[in-house]
Design a protein around this motif. Structure first.
Motif, PDB file in Angstrom:
ATOM      1  N   ARG A  92       1.105  -1.167   0.061  1.00 29.51           N
ATOM      2  CA  ARG A  92      -0.084   0.042   0.043  1.00 29.51           C
ATOM      3  C   ARG A  92       0.771   1.246  -0.009  1.00 29.51           C
ATOM      4  N   ALA A  93       0.401   2.519  -0.693  1.00 30.21           N
ATOM      5  CA  ALA A  93       1.234   3.500  -0.942  1.00 30.21           C
ATOM      6  C   ALA A  93       1.426   4.171   0.247  1.00 30.21           C
ATOM      7  N   ASP A  94       0.288   3.970   1.270  1.00 31.74           N
ATOM      8  CA  ASP A  94       0.480   4.749   2.583  1.00 31.74           C
ATOM      9  C   ASP A  94       1.119   4.048   3.536  1.00 31.74           C
ATOM     10  N   ASP A  95       1.622   2.823   3.396  1.00 34.68           N
ATOM     11  CA  ASP A  95       2.442   1.964   4.159  1.00 34.68           C
ATOM     12  C   ASP A  95       3.898   2.068   4.152  1.00 34.68           C
ATOM     13  N   THR A  96       4.220   3.499   4.740  1.00 39.62           N
ATOM     14  CA  THR A  96       5.859   3.849   4.410  1.00 39.62           C
ATOM     15  C   THR A  96       6.724   2.924   5.240  1.00 39.62           C
ATOM     16  N   ALA A  97       6.379   2.028   6.265  1.00 37.18           N
ATOM     17  CA  ALA A  97       7.432   1.405   6.942  1.00 37.18           C
ATOM     18  C   ALA A  97       7.426   0.086   6.012  1.00 37.18           C
ATOM     19  N   SER A  98       6.652  -0.369   5.539  1.00 40.41           N
ATOM     20  CA  SER A  98       6.854  -1.599   4.575  1.00 40.41           C
ATOM     21  C   SER A  98       7.618  -1.430   3.360  1.00 40.41           C
ATOM     22  N   LEU A  99       7.353   0.187   2.709  1.00 39.76           N
ATOM     23  CA  LEU A  99       7.989   0.320   1.621  1.00 39.76           C
ATOM     24  C   LEU A  99       9.545   0.643   1.973  1.00 39.76           C
ATOM     25  N   ALA A 100       9.706   1.094   3.272  1.00 36.54           N
ATOM     26  CA  ALA A 100      11.312   1.318   3.654  1.00 36.54           C
ATOM     27  C   ALA A 100      11.734  -0.137   3.784  1.00 36.54           C
ATOM     28  N   PHE A 101      11.229  -1.000   4.349  1.00 35.98           N
ATOM     29  CA  PHE A 101      11.525  -2.317   4.460  1.00 35.98           C
ATOM     30  C   PHE A 101      12.222  -2.844   3.110  1.00 35.98           C
TER      31      PHE A 101
END
Length: 282
Positions: A92-101
């Motif tokens: 999800r575009a608003d899941d910044t933690a997972s995008l950083a992971f």
């Protein structure tokens, strides 16, 4: 439970059991912390050549403890063992933690998808006429299954993707479309022109008793596009879904698929949170 708590995906246990039983090329894993389930990992062959689809979901209270890293490592190992050197997934575009992971492990954004959902109970029911086109279902015409599969092979490379297309075997396609508790041949609608298959749209429940279903694909042969066939197929799909007790239909379109996104919007589909598609090394 983890799918629901992390992604709000209400997949029936019977559906998961079907895929575990029939899809021997995939890997499904549970991770535990202190003897309690902490995360889920799924790796599956995909339509992108040389790449597996990968999904890692970790309960919020169990993050930053190595669970996601361990799951991703196992999915990478599985992909390499089957001759695939890339993984791709959806965040999800608003899941910044997972995008950083993902970014910290070599994954990069390669596209965006627009998930949408239709409230079947409030959607208008229609059945547009298309000149020369006859509509039927695979429950009425099971003899059309092979032709529908061949149409899938023909049009799949036209679906916006993030790499070269890898055709699906008939056995895998049949298991994912027409077998198991979620299969709905009565809502697998086929468009015919002089007896030849020129289009189809398909639904699959998220479990035998689920009121939610996925629109697997809406496909029209190239020479028959822009004649209203896709809209007519999906209008009939809505009517059949309502009759079957389906309350919500979910579907995904790549942001570049402007035509189908327009069809869905006109039918009443509403947007869900935007999805970032990422790809990285296995």
């Amino acid at each position: 439970d983890i799918l629901w708590r992390v992604s709000e995906l209400a997949m029936g246990v019977d559906e998961i059991e079907h895929f575990l039983r029939t899809d021997r090329e995939s890997r499904w894993m549970l991770a535990f912390l202190d003897e309690s389930p902490a995360g889920l990992g799924v790796g599956r062959p995909s339509s992108v050549a040389g790449a597996n689809f990968a999904m890692v979901r970790v309960l919020p209270a169990c993050r930053a403890r190595g669970v996601g890293t361990a799951l991703l490592g196992s999915l990478s190992e599985h992909a390499r063992a089957t001759g695939r050197d890339q993984l791709w997934g959806r965040i999800r575009a608003d899941d910044t933690a997972s995008l950083a992971f993902a970014s910290n492990r070599g994954f990069r954004e390669i596209g965006r998808e627009r998930d949408v959902v239709l409230d079947v109970l409030s959607a208008p029911i229609g059945a547009a006429h298309v000149e020369s086109i006859e509509f039927t279902t695979l429950s009425e015409r099971p003899d059309l299954v092979q032709e529908v599969y061949e149409l899938d092979l023909e049009v799949s490379p036209d679906v916006p993707s993030h790499g070269d297309n890898e055709p699906m075997t008939f056995e895998r396609w049949h298991a994912e479309n027409l077998e198991g508790p979620g299969a709905m041949p009565e809502a697998y609608i086929v468009a015919l022109d002089s007896g030849d298959v020129v289009g189809y749209t398909a639904l699959r429940r998220r479990g035998a008793d689920s009121a939610e279903a996925e629109n697997l694909l809406t496909a029209v042969r190239r020479d028959w596009r822009r004649r209203g066939i896709a809209s007519a197929l999906k209008q009939r799909q809505i009517a059949l879904a309502r009759a079957a007790g389906i309350e919500q239909i979910f579907t995904t379109n790549d942001e570049a698929n402007v035509g189908m996104r327009g069809v869905n919007a006109r039918l009443g589909y509403k947007p869900l949170p935007e999805i970032v598609v990422v790809s990285g090394p296995a």
